[in-house]
Design a protein around this motif. Structure first.
Motif, PDB file in Angstrom:
ATOM      1  N   GLN A 251       0.831  -1.182   0.000  1.00  0.00           N
ATOM      2  CA  GLN A 251       0.000   0.000   0.000  1.00  0.00           C
ATOM      3  C   GLN A 251       0.882   1.254   0.000  1.00  0.00           C
ATOM      4  N   GLN A 252       0.336   2.372  -0.383  1.00  0.00           N
ATOM      5  CA  GLN A 252       1.082   3.630  -0.359  1.00  0.00           C
ATOM      6  C   GLN A 252       1.340   4.072   1.091  1.00  0.00           C
ATOM      7  N   LEU A 253       2.547   4.642   1.322  1.00  0.00           N
ATOM      8  CA  LEU A 253       2.933   5.084   2.675  1.00  0.00           C
ATOM      9  C   LEU A 253       2.248   6.401   3.027  1.00  0.00           C
ATOM     10  N   THR A 254       1.827   6.455   4.269  1.00  0.00           N
ATOM     11  CA  THR A 254       1.268   7.710   4.767  1.00  0.00           C
ATOM     12  C   THR A 254       2.395   8.627   5.230  1.00  0.00           C
ATOM     13  N   ALA A 255       2.042   9.813   5.677  1.00  0.00           N
ATOM     14  CA  ALA A 255       3.073  10.765   6.178  1.00  0.00           C
ATOM     15  C   ALA A 255       3.771  10.222   7.416  1.00  0.00           C
ATOM     16  N   GLU A 256       3.024   9.605   8.306  1.00  0.00           N
ATOM     17  CA  GLU A 256       3.633   9.032   9.515  1.00  0.00           C
ATOM     18  C   GLU A 256       4.550   7.874   9.159  1.00  0.00           C
ATOM     19  N   HIS A 261      10.049   5.853   8.647  1.00  0.00           N
ATOM     20  CA  HIS A 261      11.028   5.249   7.747  1.00  0.00           C
ATOM     21  C   HIS A 261      12.321   6.055   7.724  1.00  0.00           C
ATOM     22  N   ARG A 262      12.190   7.359   7.686  1.00  0.00           N
ATOM     23  CA  ARG A 262      13.403   8.197   7.707  1.00  0.00           C
ATOM     24  C   ARG A 262      14.147   8.068   9.047  1.00  0.00           C
ATOM     25  N   ARG A 263      13.400   7.978  10.130  1.00  0.00           N
ATOM     26  CA  ARG A 263      14.009   7.832  11.456  1.00  0.00           C
ATOM     27  C   ARG A 263      14.786   6.525  11.582  1.00  0.00           C
TER      28      ARG A 263
END
Length: 280
Positions: A251-256, A261-263
């Motif tokens: 599924q497409q990633l949400t903002a959270e 993921h960056r963290r």
């Protein structure tokens, strides 16, 4: 001159040429054959045309006609076949019986004969009118001998119903034979005209056949040159496709999700204790 010398001299006499033999047959048969065909059809113009066409065909196939056991019968059969064929019926000429210059006393018998079906009419004319025997009548009408006999009996019975005085075959034959020799005056072309007409017809059909073959060959060659060597399936116009299931995958990633993921990518080894166990 003794007998062998006389026989040899007779054998060396030249026979008639094809032209002379054809002209002699035409002079002997044509006029009477028109009267017979007129009795068969009731149409004087058709009778004359049938006889002329028969002699055209006879000249085209003269070697076969000349060696036939009955050349007059060959021409007669050809004339009868054309007269009774369906092709003259398709013409725009009048189909009524032509009774000009005929004896009114012969009209009842002529009408009775013309009222018969063509095959029965022809059988009656050959057997009782011309005096052919039953096997020859059957052969000329392309029927078996029993079939020809049945046609003859039917024709005699039909004529007898129309003319009771002719119930006996002898009386019918006595009245029918003179009918084959009378009729409207037959004005026929000269034999030379008939032969030249037959030759022109032969040349016409020969040229037409050659032209058709040449045209067919040219069309075939043109088709072979211009025809495609492979089949290209044509592309249809675009249209919307419905009923397709949604595309599978993550599924497409949400903002959270992207923040987490960056963290995780920033501190992969110093993350929470639940991710990197510590040895104590």
């Amino acid at each position: 001159m003794d007998v062998p010398e006389a026989a040899q001299a007779t054998a060396e006499l030249p026979g008639p040429t094809a032209t002379e033999a054809f002209d002699r047959l035409y002079a002997q048969v044509a006029s009477g054959l028109v009267h017979q065909t007129y009795l068969l059809t009731g149409r004087h113009r058709l009778a004359r045309e049938s006889v002329e066409r028969a002699f055209h065909l006879a000249w085209q196939q003269w070697p076969e006609v000349a060696t036939d056991r009955d050349p007059a019968g060959w021409v007669r059969a050809a004339a009868y076949e054309y007269a009774l064929s369906p092709w003259p019926r398709l013409s725009r000429r009048p189909r009524r019986s032509d009774r000009r210059n005929t004896d009114p006393a012969q009209a009842p018998l002529r009408d009775a004969v013309l009222s018969l079906p063509p095959a029965y009419r022809r059988t009656l004319l050959l057997y009782d009118g011309l005096g052919l025997d039953l096997p020859d009548t059957a052969a000329e009408t392309e029927a078996s001998t029993p079939a020809a006999a049945n046609r003859l009996l039917y024709a005699r019975a039909a004529v007898a119903r129309a003319l009771p005085d002719l119930e006996e075959p002898e009386h019918l034959r006595a009245q029918l034979e003179p009918l084959t020799l009378t009729g409207p005056e037959a004005i026929l072309p000269e034999p030379r005209t008939v032969r030249s007409g037959s030759e022109r017809r032969t040349r016409f059909w020969t040229r037409l056949t050659i032209g058709s073959v040449v045209l067919l060959t040219a069309l075939t060659a043109f088709t072979l040159v211009t025809a495609p060597t492979h089949y290209a399936r044509p592309t249809g116009p675009p249209h919307r496709v419905g009923g397709v299931p949604p595309r599978g995958g993550p599924q497409q990633l949400t903002a959270e999700d992207r923040k987490l993921h960056r963290r995780l990518q920033a501190v992969p080894a110093n993350g929470p204790e639940r991710l990197v166990p510590q040895l104590r």
